[in-house]
Design an enzyme around this catalytic site. Sequence first.
Site, mmCIF file in Angstrom:
data_model
loop_
_atom_site.group_PDB
_atom_site.id
_atom_site.type_symbol
_atom_site.label_atom_id
_atom_site.label_comp_id
_atom_site.label_asym_id
_atom_site.label_seq_id
_atom_site.Cartn_x
_atom_site.Cartn_y
_atom_site.Cartn_z
ATOM 1 N N VAL A 61 42.411 59.243 9.814
ATOM 2 C CA VAL A 61 40.926 59.136 9.456
ATOM 3 C C VAL A 61 40.015 58.055 10.346
ATOM 4 O O VAL A 61 38.975 57.966 10.243
ATOM 5 C CB VAL A 61 40.872 58.587 8.167
ATOM 6 C CG1 VAL A 61 41.167 59.823 7.106
ATOM 7 C CG2 VAL A 61 41.334 57.456 7.821
ATOM 8 N N TYR A 152 38.752 43.128 4.808
ATOM 9 C CA TYR A 152 38.755 44.457 4.086
ATOM 10 C C TYR A 152 37.835 44.367 3.059
ATOM 11 O O TYR A 152 36.888 45.410 2.616
ATOM 12 C CB TYR A 152 40.102 44.381 2.913
ATOM 13 C CG TYR A 152 40.493 45.147 1.960
ATOM 14 C CD1 TYR A 152 40.857 46.539 2.240
ATOM 15 C CD2 TYR A 152 40.184 45.233 0.779
ATOM 16 C CE1 TYR A 152 41.097 47.585 1.290
ATOM 17 C CE2 TYR A 152 40.174 45.841 -0.353
ATOM 18 C CZ TYR A 152 40.740 47.077 -0.103
ATOM 19 O OH TYR A 152 41.131 48.017 -0.930
HETATM 20 N N1 LIG Z 1 45.389 49.955 -5.138
HETATM 21 C C1 LIG Z 1 44.315 49.325 -5.517
HETATM 22 O O1 LIG Z 1 44.643 48.077 -6.034
HETATM 23 C C2 LIG Z 1 43.015 49.543 -4.868
HETATM 24 C C3 LIG Z 1 42.048 48.778 -5.355
HETATM 25 C C4 LIG Z 1 40.764 49.228 -4.838
HETATM 26 C C5 LIG Z 1 40.414 49.906 -3.824
HETATM 27 N N2 LIG Z 1 41.687 50.773 -3.311
HETATM 28 C C6 LIG Z 1 41.311 51.690 -2.509
HETATM 29 O O2 LIG Z 1 41.714 52.904 -2.691
HETATM 30 C C7 LIG Z 1 42.230 53.733 -1.724
HETATM 31 C C8 LIG Z 1 43.426 54.499 -1.779
HETATM 32 O O3 LIG Z 1 44.322 53.254 -1.780
HETATM 33 P P1 LIG Z 1 46.015 53.640 -2.780
HETATM 34 O O4 LIG Z 1 45.839 52.161 -3.587
HETATM 35 O O5 LIG Z 1 45.934 54.694 -3.516
HETATM 36 O O6 LIG Z 1 46.778 53.185 -1.606
HETATM 37 P P2 LIG Z 1 48.087 54.150 -1.228
HETATM 38 O O7 LIG Z 1 48.773 53.236 0.100
HETATM 39 O O8 LIG Z 1 49.250 54.407 -2.200
HETATM 40 O O9 LIG Z 1 47.398 55.317 -0.236
HETATM 41 C C9 LIG Z 1 46.754 55.251 0.705
HETATM 42 C C10 LIG Z 1 46.981 56.555 1.782
HETATM 43 O O10 LIG Z 1 46.151 56.469 2.916
HETATM 44 C C11 LIG Z 1 46.832 56.892 3.995
HETATM 45 N N3 LIG Z 1 46.424 56.388 5.101
HETATM 46 C C12 LIG Z 1 46.383 55.237 5.667
HETATM 47 N N4 LIG Z 1 45.892 54.721 6.975
HETATM 48 C C13 LIG Z 1 45.646 56.131 7.234
HETATM 49 C C14 LIG Z 1 45.115 56.765 8.356
HETATM 50 N N5 LIG Z 1 44.632 55.939 9.501
HETATM 51 N N6 LIG Z 1 44.529 58.141 8.163
HETATM 52 C C15 LIG Z 1 44.926 58.945 7.263
HETATM 53 N N7 LIG Z 1 45.427 58.459 6.223
HETATM 54 C C16 LIG Z 1 45.862 57.246 6.326
HETATM 55 C C17 LIG Z 1 48.426 56.553 3.652
HETATM 56 O O11 LIG Z 1 49.341 57.271 4.415
HETATM 57 C C18 LIG Z 1 48.452 56.816 1.994
HETATM 58 O O12 LIG Z 1 49.067 57.970 1.681
HETATM 59 C C19 LIG Z 1 41.958 52.860 -0.453
HETATM 60 O O13 LIG Z 1 40.776 52.894 0.200
HETATM 61 C C20 LIG Z 1 42.079 51.484 -1.052
HETATM 62 O O14 LIG Z 1 41.522 50.299 -0.303
HETATM 63 C C21 LIG Z 1 43.148 50.435 -3.847
#
Ligand SMILES: NC(=O)c1ccc[n+]([C@@H]2O[C@H](COP(=O)([O-])OP(=O)(O)OC[C@H]3O[C@@H](n4cnc5c(N)ncnc54)[C@H](O)[C@@H]3O)[C@@H](O)[C@H]2O)c1
Length: 257
Positions: A61, A152
């Site tokens: 992405v 971040y």
């Molecule tokens: N888990 C938390 O506590 C939390 C809190 C706030 C926000 N978020 C946000 O939620 C979103 C999802 O996070 P999550 O917790 O499900 O994490 P996760 O690591 O389970 O999933 C993230 C996904 O993004 C994919 N990814 C990473 N880099 C990529 C790239 N360059 N191109 C395409 N795909 C890519 C990964 O392969 C993975 O499948 C993120 O934007 C994260 O910042 C998460």
Amino acid sequence: MSRFTGKTALVTGAASGIGSALATALVAEGANVVGLDIDEPGLGKKVAELGDAFVPVVADVTVEAQIEAGIATAADRFGGLDAAFNVAGGSRIGAITDLTEADWDFTVDLVQKSVFLCTKHEARLMRDSGGGAIVNISSLDGRIPMPGGSPYATGKAGVVMFGKNAALELAQYGIRVNSVLPGLVDTPLVAAVMGYEPAKQMFLERIPLGAAASAEQIAGPCLFLASSEASYITGTELVVDGGWEISNFPNLAKLAG
Ligand SMILES: NC(=O)c1ccc[n+]([C@@H]2O[C@H](COP(=O)([O-])OP(=O)(O)OC[C@H]3O[C@@H](n4cnc5c(N)ncnc54)[C@H](O)[C@@H]3O)[C@@H](O)[C@H]2O)c1
């Protein structure tokens, strides 16, 4: 519910965590889903789970040509795009005095530039197919600072402001854009925190509802924002944090008692 019957949705980061839960929920509600991720084996597991309704696209992405090609899949396979969820994310952490330019670029490109690039191509397709809804995943860190996580938090704050700009620009095409700001969500992204009890407790002490969210508890509000139930909501931000943001003041009732 079947709020997405006959609709086409795109989910970035669909191989894991919140994106994976979104893909499952969307298919359960009748959508065809194009799932973008860099994790090919993870996408393969989603195909095994969801069958033909889930079309996997291996794409980074942060690379515009890959996003453009991935989003074109929605047009080729399903004739358009109704809803998009820009979820993929991750970060490098470190003190400002130690972070490298490469660390900064990696994180800000992944959490912020990707949302611009995806929105650009999603909106072009939605504009051509009569409108749609975009939901961008920001973070509570976009509103409150995270020491050690400055790229971040800065990137996630930018996601919210970008979403407001996009909402204004795209309203004329019938495209709504909103941001969701999760607190702590139990996904592989925070496995180090959730798997180490003292660290987990440090976080949970700040969360009035007393637990991390499940990925499904974030997917639900995202689906609402993309559904017709939210047809008059655009340019807003929805904090989904179990009360974390508002819990900074000491409880005076304990003194009174
Ligand atoms: N888990 C938390 O506590 C939390 C809190 C706030 C926000 N978020 C946000 O939620 C979103 C999802 O996070 P999550 O917790 O499900 O994490 P996760 O690591 O389970 O999933 C993230 C996904 O993004 C994919 N990814 C990473 N880099 C990529 C790239 N360059 N191109 C395409 N795909 C890519 C990964 O392969 C993975 O499948 C993120 O934007 C994260 O910042 C998460």
